[in-house]
Design a protein around this motif. Sequence first.
Motif, PDB file in Angstrom:
ATOM      1  N   PHE A  13      -4.732   5.101  -6.423  1.00 24.43           N
ATOM      2  CA  PHE A  13      -5.871   5.791  -5.579  1.00 24.43           C
ATOM      3  C   PHE A  13      -6.107   7.232  -6.148  1.00 24.43           C
ATOM      4  O   PHE A  13      -7.248   7.482  -6.239  1.00 24.43           O
ATOM      5  CB  PHE A  13      -5.435   5.696  -4.200  1.00 24.43           C
ATOM      6  N   ILE A  14      -5.041   7.839  -6.272  1.00 27.63           N
ATOM      7  CA  ILE A  14      -5.485   9.230  -6.979  1.00 27.63           C
ATOM      8  C   ILE A  14      -6.209   9.197  -8.429  1.00 27.63           C
ATOM      9  O   ILE A  14      -7.246   9.822  -8.502  1.00 27.63           O
ATOM     10  CB  ILE A  14      -4.046   9.941  -7.094  1.00 27.63           C
ATOM     11  N   LEU A  72       7.483  10.716  -5.092  1.00 25.32           N
ATOM     12  CA  LEU A  72       8.791  10.437  -5.525  1.00 25.32           C
ATOM     13  C   LEU A  72       9.213   8.966  -5.559  1.00 25.32           C
ATOM     14  O   LEU A  72       8.957   8.400  -5.083  1.00 25.32           O
ATOM     15  CB  LEU A  72       9.646  11.133  -4.158  1.00 25.32           C
ATOM     16  N   LYS A  80       2.890  15.232  -5.018  1.00 24.94           N
ATOM     17  CA  LYS A  80       4.214  14.878  -5.755  1.00 24.94           C
ATOM     18  C   LYS A  80       4.442  13.418  -5.063  1.00 24.94           C
ATOM     19  O   LYS A  80       4.231  12.962  -4.049  1.00 24.94           O
ATOM     20  CB  LYS A  80       5.401  15.769  -5.262  1.00 24.94           C
ATOM     21  N   SER A  82       0.118   1.967  -5.574  1.00 27.15           N
ATOM     22  CA  SER A  82      -0.996   1.951  -4.932  1.00 27.15           C
ATOM     23  C   SER A  82      -1.465   3.651  -5.012  1.00 27.15           C
ATOM     24  O   SER A  82      -2.644   3.810  -5.128  1.00 27.15           O
ATOM     25  CB  SER A  82      -0.973   1.457  -3.615  1.00 27.15           C
ATOM     26  N   LYS A  83      -0.489   4.432  -4.707  1.00 30.99           N
ATOM     27  CA  LYS A  83      -0.941   5.765  -4.273  1.00 30.99           C
ATOM     28  C   LYS A  83      -1.492   6.475  -5.614  1.00 30.99           C
ATOM     29  O   LYS A  83      -2.343   7.156  -5.555  1.00 30.99           O
ATOM     30  CB  LYS A  83       0.374   6.236  -3.706  1.00 30.99           C
ATOM     31  N   PRO A 131       0.933  -1.104  -0.004  1.00 30.20           N
ATOM     32  CA  PRO A 131      -0.092  -0.055  -0.161  1.00 30.20           C
ATOM     33  C   PRO A 131       0.801   1.026  -0.082  1.00 30.20           C
ATOM     34  O   PRO A 131       0.436   2.289  -0.467  1.00 30.20           O
ATOM     35  CB  PRO A 131      -0.821   0.108   1.396  1.00 30.20           C
ATOM     36  N   ASP A 132       2.274   1.440   0.323  1.00 26.87           N
ATOM     37  CA  ASP A 132       2.739   2.257   0.395  1.00 26.87           C
ATOM     38  C   ASP A 132       3.704   2.647  -0.693  1.00 26.87           C
ATOM     39  O   ASP A 132       4.176   3.639  -0.914  1.00 26.87           O
ATOM     40  CB  ASP A 132       4.020   2.191   1.669  1.00 26.87           C
ATOM     41  N   SER A 133       3.591   1.619  -1.724  1.00 28.02           N
ATOM     42  CA  SER A 133       4.188   1.904  -3.002  1.00 28.02           C
ATOM     43  C   SER A 133       3.733   3.078  -3.869  1.00 28.02           C
ATOM     44  O   SER A 133       2.330   3.428  -3.528  1.00 28.02           O
ATOM     45  CB  SER A 133       4.381   0.467  -3.915  1.00 28.02           C
ATOM     46  N   LEU A 149      12.236   6.598  -6.163  1.00 27.37           N
ATOM     47  CA  LEU A 149      13.632   6.497  -5.845  1.00 27.37           C
ATOM     48  C   LEU A 149      14.335   5.276  -6.463  1.00 27.37           C
ATOM     49  O   LEU A 149      13.628   4.233  -6.248  1.00 27.37           O
ATOM     50  CB  LEU A 149      13.714   6.424  -4.095  1.00 27.37           C
TER      51      LEU A 149
END
Lengths: 987, 425
Positions: B39-40, B202, B200, B35-36, B30-32, B204
């Motif tokens: 979701f957006i 990011l 934003k 997924s974000k 979920p933190d990747s 990495l």
Amino acid sequence: MAMAETPANAKNRRTLTSKDQETPANAKNGRTLASEDQETQISPSSILAFPSTPSNPAPRRPARKLAFNPEHSAIQGTVSYADSFETPKPSKNGKRTGTRKTEAVQEKKGLVDDGENSKKSRIQKNNGERSSELLLSPISPDISECRKRKRLFAEPEASAFSGKGNGVSSTNGGRSVSRKGKSGHSVEEDGSSGKNVATKNGKWKKEFAKNGKSGKVYDDLVVLRNTRSSQNARKNKKNEQNSLKFSGHGVEKKGNLGLKKKRVFYKKIVYDGAEFSVGDDVYVKRRENASSDGEDPEVEECRVCFRSGRAVMIECDECLGGFHLRCLKPPLKEVPEGDWVCGFCEARKNGVVVELPKPPKGKKISRTAREKLLSSDLWAARIESIWKETDGNYWCKARWYLIPEETTIGRQPHNLRREIFRTNDFDDIEMESVFRHCYVMTPKEFSKSSNDGDDVFLCEYEYDVQWHTFKRIADIDNDEESYTDGDTEDWDSSKDSGSDMEEEYEYEQERLKGVSAAKNSCHMHEPAANSRKGQIFGLQRIGTKKIPEHVRFHKQTELERAKATLLLATLPKSLPCRNKEMEDIAAFIRGAISGDQCLGRCLYIHGVPGTGKTMSVLAVMRHLKCEVDAGRLQPHRFVEINSLKLASPENIYKVLYEALSGHRVGWKKAFHLLNERFSESNRLSKEETQPCVLLIDELDLLVTRNQSVLYNVLDWPSRAHSKLVVIGIANTMDLPEKLLPRITSRMGMQRLCFGPYSYQQLQEIISTRLKGIDAFENQAIEFASRKVAAISGDARRALELCRRAAELADYQLKQTVGSTNSSHNAKAGKCLVGMAEVEAAIHEMFQAPHIQVIKGCSKLSKIMLVALVRELYKTGMAETTFDKLAVSVASLCASHGEKCPGWDILFKLGCKLGECRLLLCEPGTRHSLQKLQLNFPRTVQSCLGFPSPWQSIVPLLRLEAVSKGHYVICSVESGHTIELASEECQS
Amino acid sequence: MSTGAAADAQALLRCRLSDPRFSLSPSPSPDSNYSKLKFILSNSIFESCNNSVLLLGPRGCGKTTVLELVLRKLQTDHPDRLSVVRLNGLLHSDDRCALKEIVRQLCTDHQLIFSKMASCDDNSQFMLSMLRECALAHKAIIFVLDEFDLFTPGKQRLLYSLLDAMQSVQSQAVVVGVSCRLDADQLLEKRVRSRFSHRKLLFLPPSMEDLQRLLRQILFLPTDSSFRHSDFAVKFNAKLSVIFNGEGFIDILNSVVGVDNSVSHLLNFLFCAVCNMDSGSGFLSLGSFKSAMLSVQRQLKLESLQDVSILELYILVCMKRLEAKDCGSYNFNSIMKEYKGLQDASQTGAYYSRQVCLRAFEHLLECELVGFTDNNRGQSLSIEFRAVVLLISSHELYQGLRSSRNCPDILLQWFDRENPKSHAY
């Protein structure tokens, strides 16, 4: 878009109110039906008021069996067609038949004009037709008006502001002409509606009485009307003549009675005792002489006891059946709130086979009109125009409604029982086949219409019969449209009456046929979708194949509602914290407009972005428009121009001219014409014009080399009789001072400053938006406001920050729900957006990403950065060449036992870091001579986390610098804004 | 049979390495960013809100990959609810051109007729009406702006109109900007920045553990029925594990990743390795990894120096000497003087005429080992008079001289004499 209320997914229970005599108590749960049979006293007002809203339902008619004496005078009403044919409706399977009329109609009528099928001739006929029989007092030929509107654009000021106080403000003169005319007419009409209609009715009903038809009901009406009609017949004639003159069209052809057979258009007629006007929704008979036509029960019967009675009834949301409250098992005392499903439907849902109670023997089950519609026995349509044919028959153009079963995709589970779809399918039908009124409402109205009778339907989507797609019916907000629409043609074409759209639709028909047949051949005359003309055609195609389910089913959680209100796109109901400024603007405009001599003035509004400048001005203009409508203020025109959206500064002339007059010309010609318009000499020859308020956004982009555009635009208000008020909005406080003195003197007199918001103001703004929604902790809002106020005071930032925090909270909530599948009721209690989420949002929005990137870059990159810092300290200069850097890297590697990479690799890496802007470097074509410098020198020092032995380097560097006695402050940070610098300091 | 298996294995591995989907972990946490971003974007589809997002990160870290994956997933899950418009800053940096491209893509998406002749005004009008119509039809439009930082020079008209359209109720759209510049949002003008919702994401480079895991995920052949030669696959995987655990491989991996730890660099390296796979046995060996490393870490300047002729080497050394003498700028004539001086001093007899030297000089210019310093201002002058400078450093030159096959010793002596310390490194 995101509507605050979810309209249709919570279909309101129809609550019953026990009304008094006006409505029989025998209604189903909330559908109050008015029936004339039961009314013995009908007050004249209720008859003569012909509303189309269901608050006073139109009187119902019994089945019609009327036959008129055809040789009576001009009023040829319904001729009884012994062999009445089916209402002409082509197949509705989405296939478009070429002809719009069935053959039967044509044969029957033997119409001379085949104008039905060819649009052009019909339009030509429609042009400028006035009634040949003044008695009938046609209201206005609406179709011809549209045509006239377009032709009359040369004289926008022809709309005589008759001092009626209607105060119709509009964006273009042409529109106001027609509206004036119409409103003038309708005012007349309404005022004397009783009389006018009475005239018609009087005659009508006279026939009734003469023929001794079922006018028993109407005797008293006839009496009433007859008395009136005789008095007013003469008055009516005068009124009509006056009103005809009043419209100021000047294209009146009077006295062509009987010379040519033309159609006569009406806005409102009384047919068969019921009034139909343009824009009404009606039932249309589908089969001729159906035996069930005769029955039209006023009230529904209870499904259990098959009796109607005076008891309270409740309607099931599934089967739309009526049940007496006392017939239910268990009997209910009162109508419950929310949705209710009857026992049979519930059982059916659970899979149990259910047997409905059978009616007692011999009882005939009659269906209401609504039931017939929903089972495809009747049709519903919207009347777009009404006219009388040359042979005296009344026809109307109808726009069909479809029930979900008749669409290609069929009835979806989330379609409501009372849902119908509007289509873009038009047909001409006879008034004969019109049954009676029904009421089709938008979702908002539908949710409020619990008590409005049985014939209430919901229409939210429009169905395109050609493309089988659905599209939401746009909420046309008149305020917004009239203010922000500077383009007349587009507006006209999108709001035209049915015939125009039909013409274009037909044109598109042919065009599409051409497209599908031979793509190459017809490219000549097909409008491309992105050309001006073509937009109307092309965009009809857009639509979804079926209505998405989530739109209906999804109930917005608190968080989602919060997110929706925090959207920048949603307009808040009020603008807090800007009251004083809005007062100033309003005072300025009022002062400029009212008074006999409208003195043109300029106002310069400035402030940093996000402080509500444009929004305040628009809110003030909306408010003033209300005042104009109420008659307290002189009508004026409002034009809004955004300089950043113009292709070039000179185009402002073009846009302004188009907004004022409706013509599209090149900018040079537009400039010339505007000059003439605003100059003194012309003023005396023309009549009074409306003052014009011009809002120019992003004023600083109009500045050209010789500043001529700005000069001209600001010069016009200063001329006498120009009646132009200019409001300019920009970001710089001293813009007038930067310009030529002659512009400064014109612009800089009145200024208004919108300062950045303080944190209290931001807090207030956010709280006002979130009023009624309990999703944020107060602390969190305050934290967010303080943070944004400290940085920029930008309201958009603050709103976006809170919205992001809400999104994060929502995301976490959905993740937990999705993963654990536990009932989230337990969590719902703590789904408030708190400090943690706001903190995370701030971190995401304000934190510079380079820190993390430096920490995560490869080892060689870190070595390179360290080498750069070393060079920086060694030479004292920020900039170094690649040569020296490579030497430095090599020496570092050698002294720490690391293998030194080749210089090519180092070079490539340097370029890559430069691309990220961790370094600033020249292009790679410079090879060894490339200059590099650090972009964030301080950050490099503090955040390089090396595995040892490299950790010794960084303190070594600091030591080196201290021993040398100087720290070099790089000037590389100049590229940053203030907020970034603050982040760096924190890091 | 093993050849068939080898070929199959090689083909399979190559496909995997070229397919972006494999570089993403199968079930993203979920933190990747995946997924974000998903979701957006799905927020915009379901809740009809407008958004603007920036994807930032160094090159090769998977920004475009993740975006494409998300878009593909959304389009398969909800067909007909999504419409994507793709712009690239390298191609469409001009505002008018970009607007035309947007309109063209929208027209092709919805099967409308597009005319090239429509004016800028018409196009922007069309875009706004299209946004409105799609919002009414519950369709979301996603604008993908690649190389976002290249849209920022100029008046930023396109960005302004796009972001302004996001602010109206009548649109349901998302603007996704992808950029490798970390300060891309600082490039926006203040008006445009104010309208930009500062989301934003990011990207990495992955950590070492992630890279190891990725390595195994990509290179291990599937042992289930999807691959025909399952016993070969088992053997292959076993061999590979042995290699992975060996010291040599770890060194190689460290040196590759130490230069550039982005995913694309690793994938390049693995692709080279797979191409160097021994087609006879069909197994990957340490040797293939080594040769892959060498090919990835080529020293191109050195190689071009090795190809240079002796005369050219002479010219380079002369230039070096001139620079060491610190005589400011010099041109071809000065080089010729130095050359003559050297030849006179050493009497080698390999003295070529001026014309020949000029030819050699021009060849050096083409190789970009030397270059002009006057920034094209001296176009009118002939080559002999324009100021030149060496584009390679003395260290590289020294290495080139040493590794050159036919470098005369005298050159090296000259070089050493002038630069005693330069080749210490």
